[in-house]
Design an enzyme around this catalytic site. Sequence first.
Site, PDB file in Angstrom:
ATOM      1  N   ARG A  76       0.436   8.414  10.071  1.00 36.94           N
ATOM      2  CA  ARG A  76      -0.769   7.685  10.514  1.00 36.94           C
ATOM      3  C   ARG A  76      -0.732   7.404  12.003  1.00 36.94           C
ATOM      4  NH1 ARG A  76      -0.116   2.936   6.840  1.00 36.94           N
ATOM      5  NH2 ARG A  76      -2.016   2.019   7.698  1.00 36.94           N
ATOM      6  N   ARG A 122       0.842  -1.208   0.000  1.00 38.05           N
ATOM      7  CA  ARG A 122       0.000   0.000   0.000  1.00 38.05           C
ATOM      8  C   ARG A 122       0.874   1.253   0.000  1.00 38.05           C
ATOM      9  NH1 ARG A 122      -4.452  -0.987   4.743  1.00 38.05           N
ATOM     10  NH2 ARG A 122      -3.989   1.218   5.039  1.00 38.05           N
TER      11      ARG A 122
HETATM   12  P1  AMP Z   1      -7.170   1.482   6.910  1.00 40.25           P
HETATM   13  O1  AMP Z   1      -7.319   0.517   5.776  1.00 40.25           O
HETATM   14  O2  AMP Z   1      -8.215   1.288   7.971  1.00 40.25           O
HETATM   15  O3  AMP Z   1      -5.762   1.489   7.464  1.00 40.25           O
HETATM   16  O4  AMP Z   1      -7.453   2.934   6.324  1.00 40.25           O
HETATM   17  C1  AMP Z   1      -6.626   3.474   5.310  1.00 40.25           C
HETATM   18  C2  AMP Z   1      -6.870   4.949   5.185  1.00 40.25           C
HETATM   19  O5  AMP Z   1      -8.233   5.199   4.768  1.00 40.25           O
HETATM   20  C3  AMP Z   1      -6.684   5.788   6.445  1.00 40.25           C
HETATM   21  O6  AMP Z   1      -5.328   6.125   6.702  1.00 40.25           O
HETATM   22  C4  AMP Z   1      -7.541   7.015   6.099  1.00 40.25           C
HETATM   23  O7  AMP Z   1      -6.885   7.862   5.173  1.00 40.25           O
HETATM   24  C5  AMP Z   1      -8.736   6.386   5.369  1.00 40.25           C
HETATM   25  N1  AMP Z   1      -9.783   6.009   6.323  1.00 40.25           N
HETATM   26  C6  AMP Z   1     -10.266   4.752   6.541  1.00 40.25           C
HETATM   27  N2  AMP Z   1     -11.240   4.773   7.466  1.00 40.25           N
HETATM   28  C7  AMP Z   1     -11.381   6.072   7.843  1.00 40.25           C
HETATM   29  C8  AMP Z   1     -12.206   6.738   8.788  1.00 40.25           C
HETATM   30  N3  AMP Z   1     -13.091   6.056   9.531  1.00 40.25           N
HETATM   31  N4  AMP Z   1     -12.062   8.073   8.913  1.00 40.25           N
HETATM   32  C9  AMP Z   1     -11.197   8.766   8.167  1.00 40.25           C
HETATM   33  N5  AMP Z   1     -10.370   8.201   7.276  1.00 40.25           N
HETATM   34  C10 AMP Z   1     -10.465   6.864   7.108  1.00 40.25           C
END
Ligand code: AMP
Length: 239
Positions: free
Chosen positions: A193, A182
Amino acid sequence: MWMRKLERSDLTTIKAKKGWLKMHLILFGPPGAGKGTQAERIAKKMGIPHISTGDMFREAAAKKTELGFKVKEYMDKGELVPDDIVVRVVEERLKQSDCEKGFLLDGFPRTVFQAEVLDRILERLNRKVDAVINLEVGEEEIIRRLSNRRVCRVCGAVYHLIFNPPKVQGRCDKCGGELYQRDDDREEAIKRRLKVYLEQTKPLIEYYRKKGILVDVDGNKSIGEVEKSIEQILKEIKD
Ligand code: AMP
Ligand code: ADP
């Protein structure tokens, strides 16, 4: 001890709010804690949908939809997607009929605002969050996990080059799709993050602890051991 023993007060609160056949669960934790890995296994066993906002946004970005264009720049930088976009997407998803069985949320909510909106959406549907499983993992381990994570471009399955490698290098065990790293699993975005998690997402631990529905799990153990801990918690809630 692999998990904080459920305290009686937690169980009482959770049981009072239960709707056993319709479990509404949240898998919570910092990026790389293992939410997606566990959510996939648990949701499958429980027969409820696994809803990952990150997966939904990555899919939209890959398909180059209007939503995809909007969210990609935030994701690649390691920033949160703005709340108004996120809650709109989640609200639509929760209206789908498969969510009538309950659901397992992964990566949502990530801000207090999102948690409050979720409570309001569920209240309108006469439902409530039953339990929030908080995966606790140390920062060094998180970095080890994220920097070696690989994801299937086709089905989204998650691997780790050392801890959970695919049978054939670079190919998904499930669908044979290509595995990729990713964009936000590179050093700069990982740092960002983690900072965003501490500032904007971690406060939700108190939000849910106050409601008596948060259960801590030691997420530093192996994938199988963490899965067993979560299953044990769900069993305790059900019994
Ligand atoms: P993840 O796959 O959960 O690690 O999410 C990857 C990215 O998607 C995050 O770093 C955010 O940029 C975005 N993202 C996912 N879920 C959310 C959320 N609930 N609120 C805001 N951004 C989100
Ligand atoms: P999250 O959804 O919380 O960001 P993932 O489920 O994608 O986390 O896991 C991050 C990385 O760590 C993946 O490469 C995954 O294979 C690996 N992983 C997940 N759980 C464990 C674990 N308990 N031990 C070792 N590696 C793990």
